[in-house]
Write a protein that holds these residues in place. Structure first.
Motif, PDB file in Angstrom:
ATOM      1  N   TYR A  45      16.178  73.194 -54.631  1.00  0.00           N
ATOM      2  CA  TYR A  45      16.585  71.971 -53.938  1.00  0.00           C
ATOM      3  C   TYR A  45      15.901  71.961 -52.577  1.00  0.00           C
ATOM      4  O   TYR A  45      15.337  72.954 -52.152  1.00  0.00           O
ATOM      5  CB  TYR A  45      18.109  71.893 -53.782  1.00  0.00           C
ATOM      6  CG  TYR A  45      18.705  73.001 -52.947  1.00  0.00           C
ATOM      7  CD1 TYR A  45      18.802  72.883 -51.560  1.00  0.00           C
ATOM      8  CD2 TYR A  45      19.173  74.166 -53.540  1.00  0.00           C
ATOM      9  CE1 TYR A  45      19.336  73.904 -50.785  1.00  0.00           C
ATOM     10  CE2 TYR A  45      19.716  75.192 -52.771  1.00  0.00           C
ATOM     11  CZ  TYR A  45      19.797  75.053 -51.407  1.00  0.00           C
ATOM     12  OH  TYR A  45      20.329  76.066 -50.637  1.00  0.00           O
ATOM     13  N   SER A  47      16.210  71.058 -48.373  1.00  0.00           N
ATOM     14  CA  SER A  47      17.092  70.870 -47.216  1.00  0.00           C
ATOM     15  C   SER A  47      16.380  69.935 -46.242  1.00  0.00           C
ATOM     16  O   SER A  47      15.220  69.579 -46.437  1.00  0.00           O
ATOM     17  CB  SER A  47      17.351  72.225 -46.547  1.00  0.00           C
ATOM     18  OG  SER A  47      16.137  72.712 -45.982  1.00  0.00           O
ATOM     19  N   PHE A  71      20.208  62.478 -47.976  1.00  0.00           N
ATOM     20  CA  PHE A  71      21.442  63.262 -47.904  1.00  0.00           C
ATOM     21  C   PHE A  71      22.658  62.366 -47.689  1.00  0.00           C
ATOM     22  O   PHE A  71      23.310  62.434 -46.650  1.00  0.00           O
ATOM     23  CB  PHE A  71      21.342  64.290 -46.768  1.00  0.00           C
ATOM     24  CG  PHE A  71      20.175  65.220 -46.925  1.00  0.00           C
ATOM     25  CD1 PHE A  71      20.273  66.347 -47.709  1.00  0.00           C
ATOM     26  CD2 PHE A  71      18.969  64.942 -46.304  1.00  0.00           C
ATOM     27  CE1 PHE A  71      19.190  67.201 -47.864  1.00  0.00           C
ATOM     28  CE2 PHE A  71      17.878  65.786 -46.452  1.00  0.00           C
ATOM     29  CZ  PHE A  71      17.984  66.919 -47.243  1.00  0.00           C
ATOM     30  N   ASP A  73      26.393  60.932 -47.829  1.00  0.00           N
ATOM     31  CA  ASP A  73      27.722  61.550 -47.791  1.00  0.00           C
ATOM     32  C   ASP A  73      27.715  62.966 -47.219  1.00  0.00           C
ATOM     33  O   ASP A  73      28.508  63.816 -47.642  1.00  0.00           O
ATOM     34  CB  ASP A  73      28.350  61.561 -49.199  1.00  0.00           C
ATOM     35  CG  ASP A  73      28.363  60.174 -49.822  1.00  0.00           C
ATOM     36  OD1 ASP A  73      28.600  59.208 -49.081  1.00  0.00           O
ATOM     37  OD2 ASP A  73      28.128  60.060 -51.032  1.00  0.00           O
ATOM     38  N   SER A  75      25.727  65.451 -47.589  1.00  0.00           N
ATOM     39  CA  SER A  75      25.212  66.529 -48.433  1.00  0.00           C
ATOM     40  C   SER A  75      24.177  67.343 -47.645  1.00  0.00           C
ATOM     41  O   SER A  75      23.513  66.821 -46.759  1.00  0.00           O
ATOM     42  CB  SER A  75      24.560  65.933 -49.681  1.00  0.00           C
ATOM     43  OG  SER A  75      23.879  66.914 -50.408  1.00  0.00           O
ATOM     44  N   LEU A  76      24.041  68.601 -47.982  1.00  0.00           N
ATOM     45  CA  LEU A  76      23.087  69.468 -47.280  1.00  0.00           C
ATOM     46  C   LEU A  76      21.850  69.774 -48.121  1.00  0.00           C
ATOM     47  O   LEU A  76      20.960  70.487 -47.673  1.00  0.00           O
ATOM     48  CB  LEU A  76      23.771  70.780 -46.881  1.00  0.00           C
ATOM     49  CG  LEU A  76      24.955  70.623 -45.923  1.00  0.00           C
ATOM     50  CD1 LEU A  76      25.609  71.974 -45.672  1.00  0.00           C
ATOM     51  CD2 LEU A  76      24.518  69.986 -44.627  1.00  0.00           C
ATOM     52  N   ARG A  77      21.828  69.234 -49.350  1.00  0.00           N
ATOM     53  CA  ARG A  77      20.691  69.516 -50.219  1.00  0.00           C
ATOM     54  C   ARG A  77      20.386  68.321 -51.110  1.00  0.00           C
ATOM     55  O   ARG A  77      21.263  67.526 -51.413  1.00  0.00           O
ATOM     56  CB  ARG A  77      20.964  70.754 -51.058  1.00  0.00           C
ATOM     57  CG  ARG A  77      22.231  70.659 -51.876  1.00  0.00           C
ATOM     58  CD  ARG A  77      22.700  71.990 -52.382  1.00  0.00           C
ATOM     59  NE  ARG A  77      22.334  72.179 -53.776  1.00  0.00           N
ATOM     60  CZ  ARG A  77      22.507  73.300 -54.440  1.00  0.00           C
ATOM     61  NH1 ARG A  77      23.022  74.346 -53.850  1.00  0.00           N
ATOM     62  NH2 ARG A  77      22.157  73.397 -55.697  1.00  0.00           N
ATOM     63  N   VAL A  78      19.120  68.220 -51.480  1.00  0.00           N
ATOM     64  CA  VAL A  78      18.687  67.173 -52.402  1.00  0.00           C
ATOM     65  C   VAL A  78      17.949  67.837 -53.555  1.00  0.00           C
ATOM     66  O   VAL A  78      17.061  68.665 -53.345  1.00  0.00           O
ATOM     67  CB  VAL A  78      17.818  66.093 -51.707  1.00  0.00           C
ATOM     68  CG1 VAL A  78      16.529  66.654 -51.155  1.00  0.00           C
ATOM     69  CG2 VAL A  78      17.521  64.946 -52.654  1.00  0.00           C
ATOM     70  N   GLU A  79      18.368  67.498 -54.754  1.00  0.00           N
ATOM     71  CA  GLU A  79      17.713  68.025 -55.947  1.00  0.00           C
ATOM     72  C   GLU A  79      16.669  67.021 -56.412  1.00  0.00           C
ATOM     73  O   GLU A  79      16.644  65.872 -55.959  1.00  0.00           O
ATOM     74  CB  GLU A  79      18.763  68.338 -57.004  1.00  0.00           C
ATOM     75  CG  GLU A  79      19.682  69.427 -56.463  1.00  0.00           C
ATOM     76  CD  GLU A  79      20.654  70.012 -57.460  1.00  0.00           C
ATOM     77  OE1 GLU A  79      20.565  69.665 -58.653  1.00  0.00           O
ATOM     78  OE2 GLU A  79      21.494  70.811 -57.021  1.00  0.00           O
ATOM     79  N   ASP A  82      17.388  63.173 -57.322  1.00  0.00           N
ATOM     80  CA  ASP A  82      17.758  62.358 -56.154  1.00  0.00           C
ATOM     81  C   ASP A  82      16.575  62.168 -55.206  1.00  0.00           C
ATOM     82  O   ASP A  82      16.415  61.108 -54.613  1.00  0.00           O
ATOM     83  CB  ASP A  82      18.948  62.990 -55.422  1.00  0.00           C
ATOM     84  CG  ASP A  82      20.206  62.939 -56.274  1.00  0.00           C
ATOM     85  OD1 ASP A  82      20.406  61.943 -56.992  1.00  0.00           O
ATOM     86  OD2 ASP A  82      20.981  63.912 -56.235  1.00  0.00           O
TER      87      ASP A  82
END
Length: 196
Positions: A45, A47, A71, A73, A75-79, A82
């Motif tokens: 993922y 950051s 990111f 909401d 979130s601290l990571r993107v896969e 997304d």
């Protein structure tokens, strides 16, 4: 084995992602390799720090806001899926994309309306559905930097909000935003050629 089929198999869930984003198999594969290259620690993922390595975002005055869109909401990571969905907003609109779409299918991510929604969220920091004078001022400050005085910047902000604000509430709604950009070729302005 042909290299096209075996290499495309490296992209997890490629067929679903292609249908959703409109990217060609070749573009999706390029994006997957770029994603993996940005994932310097091979975590699977990305950051914020990984995305900050992208030179075009580093020099873009709205780079941090664009990175924020990866990111939602908090979130601290993107896969990868997304990551590609966000980039799909910047995919140029093909002539064959218009007019042949099945109305029962969701609107493409790179449609005019979705591009406008994406742009609107870059301004609407508090996600209240309106761009306030303060939010507009922040974005304009990022975009023009020190090229104009604070007084000039405030005047531009006031005029921009006033011209777009049809209901007189002192803020710009999404509908007012779309009307104010009616004549702008947003499809081309929000496109990155390599994302064909």
């Amino acid at each position: 084995m042909g290299s096209g089929g075996s290499r495309a198999a490296q992209v997890p869930d490629a067929d679903r992602i292609r249908r959703e984003t409109g990217f060609s198999q070749a573009t999706l594969l390029r994006l997957y390799h770029r994603f993996r290259a940005l994932d310097s620690n091979k975590k699977g993922y990305l950051s914020r720090v990984d995305l900050q390595q992208i030179g075009a975002l580093a020099v873009n005055p709205l780079g941090d806001r664009i990175i924020d869109s990866f990111f939602p909401d908090g979130s601290l990571r993107v896969e990868f899926p997304d990551f590609v969905r966000v980039l799909a907003h910047f995919r140029p609109v093909d002539d064959e994309d218009t007019g042949t779409r099945d109305p029962m299918q969701p609107e493409p991510l790179n449609s005019r309306m979705n591009k406008l929604r994406f742009a609107f969220q870059l301004y609407d920091l508090d996600r209240d559905g309106k761009i306030s004078r303060h939010e507009m001022l922040q974005v304009l400050r990022l975009m023009v930097g020190v090229q104009v005085t604070e007084e000039q910047l405030e005047s531009i902000t006031d005029r921009t909000v006033q011209e777009a604000d049809e209901d007189g509430d002192g803020a710009v709604s999404f509908l007012e935003f779309t009307k104010s950009l009616e004549k702008m070729n947003i499809e081309q302005k929000m496109s990155i050629r390599i994302l064909k």
